[in-house]
Motif scaffolding. Sequence first.
Motif, mmCIF file in Angstrom:
data_model
loop_
_atom_site.group_PDB
_atom_site.id
_atom_site.type_symbol
_atom_site.label_atom_id
_atom_site.label_comp_id
_atom_site.label_asym_id
_atom_site.label_seq_id
_atom_site.Cartn_x
_atom_site.Cartn_y
_atom_site.Cartn_z
ATOM 1 N N ARG A 103 -0.420 -2.707 12.636
ATOM 2 C CA ARG A 103 -0.498 -4.493 12.415
ATOM 3 C C ARG A 103 -1.537 -4.109 11.676
ATOM 4 N N ARG A 104 -1.492 -4.256 10.333
ATOM 5 C CA ARG A 104 -2.866 -4.077 9.549
ATOM 6 C C ARG A 104 -2.862 -5.805 8.527
ATOM 7 N N THR A 105 -3.569 -5.632 8.971
ATOM 8 C CA THR A 105 -3.388 -7.303 7.215
ATOM 9 C C THR A 105 -5.000 -7.286 6.521
ATOM 10 N N SER A 106 -5.254 -8.110 5.800
ATOM 11 C CA SER A 106 -6.063 -7.933 4.960
ATOM 12 C C SER A 106 -6.244 -9.657 4.130
ATOM 13 N N ARG A 107 -7.600 -9.550 3.853
ATOM 14 C CA ARG A 107 -8.063 -10.700 3.446
ATOM 15 C C ARG A 107 -7.359 -10.941 1.493
ATOM 16 N N ASP A 108 -7.450 -9.307 1.310
ATOM 17 C CA ASP A 108 -7.033 -9.492 -0.298
ATOM 18 C C ASP A 108 -5.891 -9.743 0.037
ATOM 19 N N PRO A 109 -5.165 -10.993 -1.465
ATOM 20 C CA PRO A 109 -3.684 -10.764 -1.894
ATOM 21 C C PRO A 109 -3.017 -10.082 -2.457
ATOM 22 N N ASP A 110 -3.740 -9.213 -2.954
ATOM 23 C CA ASP A 110 -3.002 -7.518 -3.226
ATOM 24 C C ASP A 110 -2.311 -6.885 -2.665
ATOM 25 N N LEU A 111 -3.257 -6.740 -1.637
ATOM 26 C CA LEU A 111 -2.165 -5.972 -0.439
ATOM 27 C C LEU A 111 -0.717 -7.036 0.487
ATOM 28 N N TRP A 112 0.013 -5.500 0.392
ATOM 29 C CA TRP A 112 1.095 -5.672 1.391
ATOM 30 C C TRP A 112 1.466 -5.033 2.691
ATOM 31 N N PHE A 113 1.563 -5.063 3.174
ATOM 32 C CA PHE A 113 2.335 -3.893 4.577
ATOM 33 C C PHE A 113 3.101 -4.295 5.309
ATOM 34 N N LYS A 114 3.731 -2.857 5.174
ATOM 35 C CA LYS A 114 5.097 -2.852 5.972
ATOM 36 C C LYS A 114 5.360 -2.233 7.573
ATOM 37 N N LEU A 115 4.918 -2.597 8.373
ATOM 38 C CA LEU A 115 5.182 -1.660 9.674
ATOM 39 C C LEU A 115 5.614 -0.751 10.406
ATOM 40 N N ALA A 116 5.965 0.193 10.186
ATOM 41 C CA ALA A 116 6.774 1.367 10.711
ATOM 42 C C ALA A 116 6.146 2.516 10.503
ATOM 43 N N ASP A 117 7.049 3.435 11.001
ATOM 44 C CA ASP A 117 6.553 4.931 11.671
ATOM 45 C C ASP A 117 7.088 5.760 10.337
ATOM 46 N N LEU A 118 6.349 6.455 10.350
ATOM 47 C CA LEU A 118 6.748 7.368 9.131
ATOM 48 C C LEU A 118 5.973 9.219 9.424
ATOM 49 N N ASP A 119 7.638 10.154 8.928
ATOM 50 C CA ASP A 119 7.344 11.263 9.539
ATOM 51 C C ASP A 119 6.560 11.740 8.819
ATOM 52 N N ARG A 120 6.056 13.512 8.799
ATOM 53 C CA ARG A 120 5.601 13.947 7.649
ATOM 54 C C ARG A 120 6.001 14.340 6.530
ATOM 55 N N ASP A 121 8.066 14.279 6.888
ATOM 56 C CA ASP A 121 8.484 14.737 5.618
ATOM 57 C C ASP A 121 8.682 13.509 4.813
ATOM 58 N N ASP A 122 8.217 12.100 4.803
ATOM 59 C CA ASP A 122 8.830 10.877 4.488
ATOM 60 C C ASP A 122 7.512 10.836 2.811
ATOM 61 N N VAL A 123 6.316 11.839 3.364
ATOM 62 C CA VAL A 123 5.267 11.149 3.027
ATOM 63 C C VAL A 123 5.043 12.859 1.343
ATOM 64 N N THR A 124 4.880 12.014 0.416
ATOM 65 C CA THR A 124 4.326 13.166 -0.838
ATOM 66 C C THR A 124 2.852 12.836 -1.284
ATOM 67 N N PHE A 125 2.733 13.434 -2.536
ATOM 68 C CA PHE A 125 1.134 13.371 -2.857
ATOM 69 C C PHE A 125 1.057 13.164 -4.365
ATOM 70 N N VAL A 126 1.107 12.667 -4.532
ATOM 71 C CA VAL A 126 0.748 11.761 -6.087
ATOM 72 C C VAL A 126 -0.662 11.888 -6.039
ATOM 73 N N ASP A 127 -1.252 12.993 -7.064
ATOM 74 C CA ASP A 127 -2.631 13.198 -7.500
ATOM 75 C C ASP A 127 -3.521 13.273 -6.800
ATOM 76 N N ARG A 128 -2.927 13.547 -5.005
ATOM 77 C CA ARG A 128 -4.039 13.490 -4.100
ATOM 78 C C ARG A 128 -3.698 11.903 -2.709
ATOM 79 N N LEU A 129 -3.523 11.182 -3.631
ATOM 80 C CA LEU A 129 -2.914 10.205 -2.480
ATOM 81 C C LEU A 129 -1.280 10.473 -2.117
ATOM 82 N N PRO A 130 -1.079 9.954 -0.654
ATOM 83 C CA PRO A 130 0.054 9.895 -0.237
ATOM 84 C C PRO A 130 0.393 8.773 -0.235
ATOM 85 N N VAL A 131 2.343 9.693 -1.388
ATOM 86 C CA VAL A 131 2.956 8.076 -1.584
ATOM 87 C C VAL A 131 4.425 8.746 -0.629
#
Length: 229
Positions: free
Chosen positions: A116-144
């Motif tokens: 669980r994460r929170t932020s003082r930045d109103p432009d951020l939103w967090f979803k709590l969930a577990d991701l497998d490695r197969d759920d993640v790829t990279f767009v110019d080295r950024l995990p997406v």
Amino acid sequence: MRQALGLISEFTADQWGMVTSRQAKEVGVDGSTLHRMEKVGYLDRVRRGVYASTTAAVDVARDEQAAWLALNPAVASWERPVPDPDGGVVSHRSAARLHGLGELVADRITFTSSRRRTSRDPDLWFKLADLDRDDVTFVDRLPVTTALRTICDLLDQHLDGSHVGAIIHDAVLANLVQLDVLSDSIGPYALRYGIRRPDDGEALLEHLLVQIGTSTALLARRPAPPSVH
């Protein structure tokens, strides 16, 4: 300040031209020096605690890149595990934008995190969930999240079917998802979209595509992507 630029260059070279104030501090560049470097035009402040070299190219994903760096600011991007339990993975509408899928408006940068994460930045939103490695790829080295996981996440949010259909259409044409894999994966969302048979992913897929004037049969006959020589 030129010496300070050299000290932070390892980070800026491999982090889209950016460095966090925590990373800079680790190599001996304090906050007041970063502030002076900003004042004289060596650095731009991208967001709280994240600076970019003014000579670096501005990527269309800079906002997402800077926000991701700020989630785990002491750790270099190349040292973070995937997925990073102390950071997050760009997901949902933000992931669709970075993949170039559909035409959703992403008014906030969305991350999926295993804690669980929170932020003082109103432009951020967090979803709590577990991701497998197969759920993640990279767009110019950024995990997406992958296109498949992104589609499932948006279905889980009960996004309008025509928007999801457009994203699926674009993802198939870009060879980011396969129709058979997709129909197997989206079955759990069938009932919430009015499909009477639970887990009927094939029927849900047709339902979503018909809303944008196409079908699985038409997509299956799409032209092959051009060869790269």
